[in-house]
Design an enzyme around this catalytic site. Structure first.
Site, PDB file in Angstrom:
ATOM      1  N   TYR A 148       7.115   0.367   4.786  1.00 28.73           N
ATOM      2  CA  TYR A 148       6.952   0.843   3.410  1.00 28.73           C
ATOM      3  C   TYR A 148       7.442   2.259   3.154  1.00 28.73           C
ATOM      4  O   TYR A 148       7.318   2.751   2.042  1.00 28.73           O
ATOM      5  CB  TYR A 148       5.479   0.711   2.982  1.00 28.73           C
ATOM      6  CG  TYR A 148       4.943  -0.712   3.026  1.00 28.73           C
ATOM      7  CD1 TYR A 148       5.808  -1.807   2.975  1.00 28.73           C
ATOM      8  CD2 TYR A 148       3.587  -0.965   3.118  1.00 28.73           C
ATOM      9  CE1 TYR A 148       5.319  -3.106   3.031  1.00 28.73           C
ATOM     10  CE2 TYR A 148       3.093  -2.269   3.155  1.00 28.73           C
ATOM     11  CZ  TYR A 148       3.961  -3.333   3.127  1.00 28.73           C
ATOM     12  OH  TYR A 148       3.492  -4.612   3.171  1.00 28.73           O
ATOM     13  N   GLY A 236      -5.242  -0.797  -2.705  1.00 26.91           N
ATOM     14  CA  GLY A 236      -6.205  -0.153  -1.818  1.00 26.91           C
ATOM     15  C   GLY A 236      -5.899  -0.471  -0.366  1.00 26.91           C
ATOM     16  O   GLY A 236      -4.977  -1.247  -0.066  1.00 26.91           O
ATOM     17  N   HIS A 256      -3.561 -12.008  12.233  1.00 26.64           N
ATOM     18  CA  HIS A 256      -2.636 -12.028  13.385  1.00 26.64           C
ATOM     19  C   HIS A 256      -1.876 -10.703  13.552  1.00 26.64           C
ATOM     20  O   HIS A 256      -1.230 -10.488  14.561  1.00 26.64           O
ATOM     21  CB  HIS A 256      -1.671 -13.225  13.290  1.00 26.64           C
ATOM     22  CG  HIS A 256      -0.615 -13.123  12.246  1.00 26.64           C
ATOM     23  ND1 HIS A 256       0.369 -14.096  12.087  1.00 26.64           N
ATOM     24  CD2 HIS A 256      -0.349 -12.173  11.306  1.00 26.64           C
ATOM     25  CE1 HIS A 256       1.161 -13.739  11.098  1.00 26.64           C
ATOM     26  NE2 HIS A 256       0.759 -12.586  10.608  1.00 26.64           N
TER      27      HIS A 256
HETATM   28  N1  SAM Z   1      -0.882 -12.572   2.728  1.00 26.00           N
HETATM   29  C1  SAM Z   1       0.554 -12.499   2.514  1.00 26.00           C
HETATM   30  C2  SAM Z   1       1.210 -13.798   2.902  1.00 26.00           C
HETATM   31  O1  SAM Z   1       0.575 -14.658   3.512  1.00 26.00           O
HETATM   32  O2  SAM Z   1       2.388 -13.975   2.573  1.00 26.00           O
HETATM   33  C3  SAM Z   1       1.187 -11.327   3.256  1.00 26.00           C
HETATM   34  C4  SAM Z   1       1.011 -11.290   4.746  1.00 26.00           C
HETATM   35  S1  SAM Z   1       1.753  -9.877   5.496  1.00 26.00           S
HETATM   36  C5  SAM Z   1       1.992 -10.431   7.152  1.00 26.00           C
HETATM   37  C6  SAM Z   1       0.441  -8.706   5.653  1.00 26.00           C
HETATM   38  C7  SAM Z   1       0.034  -8.057   4.354  1.00 26.00           C
HETATM   39  O3  SAM Z   1      -1.077  -7.175   4.591  1.00 26.00           O
HETATM   40  C8  SAM Z   1       1.121  -7.208   3.716  1.00 26.00           C
HETATM   41  O4  SAM Z   1       1.281  -7.541   2.390  1.00 26.00           O
HETATM   42  C9  SAM Z   1       0.599  -5.787   3.889  1.00 26.00           C
HETATM   43  O5  SAM Z   1       1.039  -4.893   2.886  1.00 26.00           O
HETATM   44  C10 SAM Z   1      -0.891  -6.007   3.841  1.00 26.00           C
HETATM   45  N2  SAM Z   1      -1.628  -4.889   4.463  1.00 26.00           N
HETATM   46  C11 SAM Z   1      -1.374  -4.322   5.658  1.00 26.00           C
HETATM   47  N3  SAM Z   1      -2.242  -3.321   5.904  1.00 26.00           N
HETATM   48  C12 SAM Z   1      -3.064  -3.272   4.825  1.00 26.00           C
HETATM   49  C13 SAM Z   1      -4.171  -2.451   4.489  1.00 26.00           C
HETATM   50  N4  SAM Z   1      -4.579  -1.485   5.332  1.00 26.00           N
HETATM   51  N5  SAM Z   1      -4.784  -2.667   3.303  1.00 26.00           N
HETATM   52  C14 SAM Z   1      -4.362  -3.646   2.456  1.00 26.00           C
HETATM   53  N6  SAM Z   1      -3.320  -4.470   2.735  1.00 26.00           N
HETATM   54  C15 SAM Z   1      -2.677  -4.273   3.905  1.00 26.00           C
END
Ligand code: SAM
Length: 344
Positions: A148, A236, A256
């Site tokens: 990001y 958030g 995961h």
């Molecule tokens: N749930 C979605 C899907 O199944 O397509 C996205 C999965 S992606 C592997 C992981 C997601 O977790 C990303 O969109 C990322 O921005 C979000 N994420 C990672 N760390 C985070 C945090 N500390 N707080 C909120 N979201 C977070």
């Protein structure tokens, strides 16, 4: 010392050649060959080369490789120059604007996963992800430090998540009867693609997509025409901030990414936000049965994240420590398995 069996030899060659097939697919996709042949079916190799600004020799090799992989067909080979068209498989999954387009995920595989996998030996030796070796950057949190902090990389990652969520979303959203729930929160819900599948499948359900501010600020980019006001977005950090209240929490391909300590932190926050009867729905590929897909996906997690894929038993144990029980699993025929547990 008998001669090797033909099928054994074929199998081992197929495995050795797997990376060439992947890279041929990635290259044709990145060079927009499938979009080009959709708008202008029947071009020959020279014409394709001109359009994609590549060498005639290289383009011909690439197109023939795509034919051999079932991604392109040759309409005419006898008298004229071969004329190429997309196969149904390419039309369904490889066009940029197909409803089940996997282009976003393919580009992520090419630009991120491929360089990480070229350091797989180190990943296995060290037991850690390979962002530093592959991209020269040490990453404490791969989302905030790697994906990001560059707009193009962020969009590429979000496109990848969006495409997988569109392909898998319906199977996950319809895996269980959710008619008892009116509010859901999709934690790490990224572009909202999964959330829209849930509201489509459950007319009485509203879904809050919760993700990092860098992600939420891009939501218009992915749903410019979307009118469903049952999907809302909140920015958030799910490790630090208060979680939106909901009856059903969704974690799709989130756990995961993280080691057990961080999973416990997140689950304790969800458990704290839940009252008895609330549910947690997890969508992951489970390691049970050891299909090649989930085992290879676990290697992907090793090379890319701090996490790992887990078995159904491991998820059940993690959840039981936070007061979730009555678990049920549906193995969808899609990339993901769905797992639901109730807060006791
Ligand atoms: N749930 C979605 C899907 O199944 O397509 C996205 C999965 S992606 C592997 C992981 C997601 O977790 C990303 O969109 C990322 O921005 C979000 N994420 C990672 N760390 C985070 C945090 N500390 N707080 C909120 N979201 C977070």
């Amino acid at each position: 010392n008998s001669e090797p069996k033909k099928e054994d030899l074929q199998r081992i060659i197929e495995l050795m050649d797997g990376f060439k097939a992947s890279k041929a697919l990635f290259t044709a996709s990145k060079m927009c060959v499938f979009d080009l042949l959709q708008s202008r079916p029947g071009l020959d190799a020279g014409q394709v080369a001109q359009e994609i600004k590549a060498s005639a020799k290289g383009t011909e090799c690439l197109l023939e490789a795509c034919v051999s992989l079932g991604l392109l067909k040759c309409k005419e080979r006898t008298y004229q120059k071969p004329a190429y068209v997309n196969t149904d498989l390419a039309t369904r999954f490889l066009l940029s604007d197909a409803p089940f387009s996997l282009q976003g995920y393919i580009w992520h595989c090419n630009d991120t996963v491929w360089p990480l996998f070229s350091h797989l030996e180190s990943a296995v030796q060290e037991g850690t992800n390979q962002h530093e070796k592959a991209f020269g950057k040490k990453s404490k949190d791969m989302f905030q430090d790697t994906f990001y902090n560059n707009q193009a990389v962020k969009l590429r990652f979000m496109n990848a998540m969006h495409s997988i969520a569109k392909v898998t979303g319906k199977a996950v959203a319809t895996a269980f009867d959710l008619c008892g729930f009116k509010t859901a929160c999709d934690l790490g819900g990224c572009t909202g693609a999964m959330a829209y599948e849930f509201t489509k499948a459950h007319p009485a359900l509203s879904v809050t997509v919760f993700d990092l501010p860098a992600v939420i600020e891009m939501r218009e980019h992915f749903h410019p025409l979307q009118k469903d006001n049952r999907v809302s977005f909140v920015a958030g950090d799910f490790f630090k901030d208060e979680l939106p209240k909901a009856e059903l929490y969704i974690l799709a391909r989130i756990l995961h990414d993280w080691p057990d300590e961080k999973v416990h932190l997140l689950l304790s926050k969800i458990a704290h936000a839940c009252t008895p009867g609330c549910a947690l729905l997890i969508a992951e590929t489970m390691l049970d049965g050891q299909t090649a897909y989930s085992a290879l996906q676990s290697l992907n997690m090793l090379a890319q994240t701090e996490g790992t894929e887990r078995t159904e038993r491991q998820y059940t144990d993690l959840l039981s420590k936070h007061g979730f029980g009555d678990t049920r699993v549906v193995h969808t025929t899609n990339f993901l398995d769905a797992f639901i547990a109730i807060k006791m």
